[in-house]
Each structure stands twice: as C-alpha cells, then as structure tokens.
Motif scaffolding. Sequence first.
Motif, PDB file in Angstrom:
ATOM      1  N   UNK A 207       0.843  -1.194   0.000  1.00 44.08           N
ATOM      2  CA  UNK A 207       0.000   0.000   0.000  1.00 44.08           C
ATOM      3  C   UNK A 207       0.877   1.242   0.000  1.00 44.08           C
ATOM      4  N   UNK A 208       0.301   2.341  -0.506  1.00 46.94           N
ATOM      5  CA  UNK A 208       0.993   3.627  -0.561  1.00 46.94           C
ATOM      6  C   UNK A 208       0.197   4.662   0.201  1.00 46.94           C
ATOM      7  N   UNK A 209       0.933   5.566   0.826  1.00 47.90           N
ATOM      8  CA  UNK A 209       0.339   6.706   1.518  1.00 47.90           C
ATOM      9  C   UNK A 209       0.836   7.945   0.776  1.00 47.90           C
ATOM     10  N   UNK A 210      -0.079   8.810   0.380  1.00 45.80           N
ATOM     11  CA  UNK A 210       0.254   9.991  -0.413  1.00 45.80           C
ATOM     12  C   UNK A 210      -0.216  11.235   0.337  1.00 45.80           C
TER      13      UNK A 210
ATOM     14  N   UNK B 296       5.144  10.192  -1.512  1.00 47.60           N
ATOM     15  CA  UNK B 296       4.491   8.954  -1.103  1.00 47.60           C
ATOM     16  C   UNK B 296       5.401   8.144  -0.193  1.00 47.60           C
ATOM     17  N   UNK B 297       4.773   7.290   0.591  1.00 46.77           N
ATOM     18  CA  UNK B 297       5.468   6.300   1.412  1.00 46.77           C
ATOM     19  C   UNK B 297       4.849   4.958   1.056  1.00 46.77           C
ATOM     20  N   UNK B 298       5.672   3.998   0.679  1.00 45.48           N
ATOM     21  CA  UNK B 298       5.175   2.692   0.258  1.00 45.48           C
ATOM     22  C   UNK B 298       5.575   1.629   1.261  1.00 45.48           C
ATOM     23  N   UNK B 299       4.633   0.747   1.574  1.00 51.01           N
ATOM     24  CA  UNK B 299       4.887  -0.386   2.463  1.00 51.01           C
ATOM     25  C   UNK B 299       4.624  -1.652   1.668  1.00 51.01           C
TER      26      UNK B 299
END
Length: 167
Positions: A124-127, A150-153
């Motif tokens: 998942x990505x957080x934007x 973005x931060x991707x997990x």
Amino acid sequence: FNNLHKSELLIAATQDGTQVSIIPSVNTLGGQAAGVPFIVNLNAGQTYQVQAATDVLDLTGTLVQATAASGVCRPFVVIGGSMCATAPGSCSACDHIFEQLVPLTAWGTRYFTTPVNGVSGSTYRILASQNGTSITINGGAPILLNAGQKHEVNANANPVCVQASLP
C-alpha cells in the motif's frame, strides 16, 4: 520500447467545456515537463491520456484540477494505473491495475488496511496532499511527507491504522 509498463492516467469529461490543468510529477511521453502545468480542453465523453516518459518514472503525485474556465462544478474522472504494473517493483510478473482516483476534498486523515484472505502480504501507498504532513502507521515513528510525496509499504500481512496530521 514497451508502453505496457508505463505509469499512466486517463481523464474523462462528463460535460462540454471541461478544462483541466495538469501538473505532472515526472516528464511525460507527450513531452510535458515535470512540474510544469499544461491545460487540456475536453467535451462530454472525451478523454485525455497521460503516460510517464519511461517505464521507470511514476506519475504518483501528479495534480489534475479543474480551471476557473470550467465554472463552479464541471465534474470529470481521473483514473490512474498501468497496463503492466509490478507491485512491489521486485515482482517478476505484472498485472493490469487501474483505480478511479478520489478528489482531494474526499481525503481523510485516518485509514485502515485489512489483510486479504489467502494473500501472504500486500503493498500500500500513503500519499500527502499538503506539505508538512506527518503520518504514523500503528502509532509508530512519524514519517514526514510533502505534497505529492508517497510512502510505500510492501509485504504487509497485518491490518494497520494509518493516521495523518493532514489529508
């Protein structure tokens, strides 16, 4: 040269006289420079496609918004994705993934992920929509993002709560 792997987005107008401004996060296949706005005029049913210039560039963070010329409410749809995406990037096979994007006015500050039955891990990505957005995942250390970042997990198998200071 393979266009299947490119990050892309599609804008579809629902009414005549729809004008949108696009600020790409990366250089585009059509020759538009990253960070430089350009205008597209569409009528009802018309579409406009934007593709990243190369398959290693990602259009995440591209801003698409109506201009004043479109009037108070001229709805349009933005769909983002790729014909052959690898998520995470180390995957050896690709999938056709597209998603209708949600307008910034509908973004929130708290989201939950849930594991998918039979899947060992998800990406998942957080934007961030604004500069100085602080996010935490399950109350962990804060991660600071600016607008469009973005931060991707990857390989997450557990449910998580993502909390943000701004949408």
